[in-house]
Design an enzyme around this catalytic site. Sequence first.
Site, PDB file in Angstrom:
ATOM      1  CB  THR A  76      -0.941   0.012   1.224  1.00 29.24           C
ATOM      2  OG1 THR A  76      -0.169  -0.281   2.395  1.00 29.24           O
ATOM      3  CG2 THR A  76      -2.030  -1.021   1.093  1.00 29.24           C
ATOM      4  CG  ASP A  77       0.054   3.855  -2.626  1.00 35.13           C
ATOM      5  OD1 ASP A  77       1.064   3.318  -3.071  1.00 35.13           O
ATOM      6  OD2 ASP A  77      -1.048   3.796  -3.179  1.00 35.13           O
TER       7      ASP A  77
ATOM      8  CB  SER B 243      -0.491   9.727   3.414  1.00 33.62           C
ATOM      9  OG  SER B 243      -0.836   9.788   2.054  1.00 33.62           O
ATOM     10  NE  ARG B 244       5.221   3.995   2.380  1.00 30.39           N
ATOM     11  CZ  ARG B 244       4.600   2.876   2.693  1.00 30.39           C
ATOM     12  NH1 ARG B 244       3.694   2.380   1.876  1.00 30.39           N
ATOM     13  NH2 ARG B 244       4.861   2.237   3.800  1.00 30.39           N
ATOM     14  CB  VAL B 245      -0.213  10.255  -1.930  1.00 26.48           C
ATOM     15  CG1 VAL B 245      -0.698  11.386  -2.813  1.00 26.48           C
ATOM     16  CG2 VAL B 245      -0.249   8.943  -2.691  1.00 26.48           C
TER      17      VAL B 245
END
Length: 574
Positions: free
Chosen positions: A408-409, A434-436
């Site tokens: 997951t991101d 959150s990698r975004v």
Amino acid sequence: MSLKLNASEITSIIEQQIAGIGEKLEVRETGRVLEVGDGIARCYGLSEVMAGELVDFPQADVKGLAFNLEENSVAVIIMGNYLNVTEGMEVRTTGQLLSVPVGREMIGRVVDALGNPIDGKGPINTTKRRAVESPAPGIVDRQPVKQPLQTGIKAIDSMTPVGRGQRELIIGDRKTGKTAIAIDTIINQKEEDVICVYVACGQMESKIAGVVEKLRELGAMDYTIVVVASSSDAAPVQYIAPYAGAAMAEYFMYEEGRDTLCVYDDLSKQAAAYRQLSLLVRRPPGREAYPGDVFYCHSRLLERSAKLAERYVIVPGDVDSSKVAADWGVNSANEPNRARQAGESCKVYVGPGEAGGLHQANHDVKNFPGHKIAKIPGSGGSLTALPIIETLEGEVSAYIPTNVISITDGQIYLQPDLKNAGVLPAVDVGISVSRVGGNAQIPAMKHKSVAGGLKLTLAQFRELEAFAQLGTELDPATQRQLDRGTRMVEILKQGQFKPMHVLDQIMIIYAGNSGALDKVDKRKVKNWEDQFTKFMKEQKPDVRALLAKEKKMTDEVIKKLDEAIAAFGPQFKA
């Protein structure tokens, strides 16, 4: 009375009968069930069956899926009541892959893992179907995740934002509020134009019924499909349910270009069901007796989530943009600056990128006066995934949690200690990520005076709080920081089924950061928040409208917000 028969009439009847024989002939390979148990049937005689092919047990009126192709037999997982299947029973191939019904008719319905209605509201009248297993979109077909998917939860939208097309894991021990976050996110999509699919995998039927009832009560079933594989269902049904949910959401993403949200609640139960199936068909186990391919089981599900790239073509100015197809472009694919010749393919511009996307289309359309750029309907949709994983005693480094974290991101980690302390939602700011990141936030939320420094502030507060518990004398500056942190924690608390609009979130967090609550009793912060939100909607709608229009913290917005906060101070009734 004698009956006369004409020879030519008899001949024509016989010819008609012979001509109709070929139409009714169906060639199917048949076999026999050697043994059956625990949702698995071992069958003999299906030498031509494909991996993943749907097979039929006509006498038992159930379907199965060819799961393991072996030298002398085929292991079939039974999609239904396996107690009806007995040894020696006939089994037939169908030549089809497993598929589920899809389409707008599914919205508002509660269905099982095969798409059959279980809500007592009659049949679902759709002719469209989609394969349960389908390949994920490739790199070229995707675009970066930049558009926010607002959850309506302050602690998430401010610090671990979710974007459309992202995969954000919700992880924590049982009874920490994982499902509550997912349900609040679905409820918040009411005005966001997002189709939601909630997959209940391995949950108690009483819990699922409560969720459906709450969604119906709050009007969320108007845009939601619920897929149910309860804990009483067989392992094959629990294993297939998340893929079926993804297929139903993919219809809207690929065919209608819509934004969709899929909640998988929860994948640890699906992994357990898959382990059961795999060990029964004697697939080699990996770590902790999980099959080595359980990672692939989850990755091929979650990789189907994406933000699809928009596709554009240059068409005459009088064309209806809603009906444009991919082959309507007027310019050549080989030389985009000239009109295409007969039989030549047209140029399709993919994605928002600098080279070859909308930017390039804007450049090329200048060579075709009276023409325009049209987006191909069905492009640019998204599928956002919120998988849920249950941990045991906070063991994030166990096999399945680490698997899904790596796919997951980002993850929203829920802490039992925070829940016990009354902090709800119990989001652990330190581990959640959150990698975004800021890409999935509107500029106003990203601003340093709103969520920009919130994570750091809360992390510093937690350290100071631990230090203050030693009973050490604190200097005034540290005490102020401690008081501010306490109030920010109170601000981030939120009741269930009460998602908040992002504009209200921004105004409240800004007020907390600017010190407007420093003199408010921490037990009255919730009252302050409710009254302030009402005040801004009723007495200062112009400030809210300006923020909605600008979507960023301009000097004018900050000035008006400061004035509104100052005006509200005397009106607050503690």
